[in-house]
Design an enzyme around this catalytic site. Sequence first.
Site: not given
Length: 298
Positions: A15, A62, A200, A247
């Site tokens: 996402h 977030h 990441h 995640e």
Amino acid sequence: MSTHARITASVYTSHVPAIGVAMDQGRTQDPYWQPLFAGYEASRRWMAEHRPDAIVLVYNDHANAFSLDMIPTFALGTAERYDPADEGWGPRAVPPVLGHGELAAHLAQSVIQQDFDLTLVNRMTVDHGLTVPLSLMFGEQPAGAPHWPVPVIPLAVNVVQYPVPSGRRCLQLGQAIRRAVESFDAPLKVQVWGTGGMSHQLQGPRAGLINHAWDQAWMDRLIADPRGLSEMPHLEYVREAGSEGIELVMWLIARGAMSDLADPADVDVPLRAPRVAHRFYHVPASNTAVGHLILENP
């Protein structure tokens, strides 16, 4: 024909916020972005042919709906509508998300009775963690569209502030969601989406880390060995996939909802592995590895 709801498929996707920016700015055919969006063309065709009645969308907030003052481990949206969040540069120009209040209330009742202590959220905004997957799967929405094409039940998972839930607990939550859906007394077709990842890291000496081989091996195991994969310790995610690679435990919730992980005593047909309808992997997308998978229940 069954009078109860059923989970027909699970969808998995990164996402990355920059994907939403590229779509919103009309840059999807730029040389940098075109290969990524090409990987979702088949997914949009699939979605047009397999549109569900509701989506349970697993994502992480977030620091928009929740701040570091209050961090629920699992938060289920029970509202009738969710507006796009202002993430510091204004809300995305995308439609609001319509909830499915009746199914959400049933999921809350059933999953909590299965001993998961959910936080219930009756009002919140949703950020790129939820809206970017919708954009990828449904495409750009017409100007002035009143809402996204399918009602969505948000399930926000804390993967931002430690401690975060284990992969095993996430897989078990997916199994609880499947049982809850199948006990809902209406013939709805439901999809469960897992979002976030893949490898990441956004800060520190390893910022920009991407681990191609590990990502692909992780997807292989998600398909073929989800129970074994659910035992992977957090340290391996952080070491091999970067600090934000954690995640990926959210994908295990969607995988746990698939019918092959049901208790054999609870079903009257042989359990069969899901069918891989589409698989895609791309690097880079704003210093992030993008993974995508669609699994169909047989």
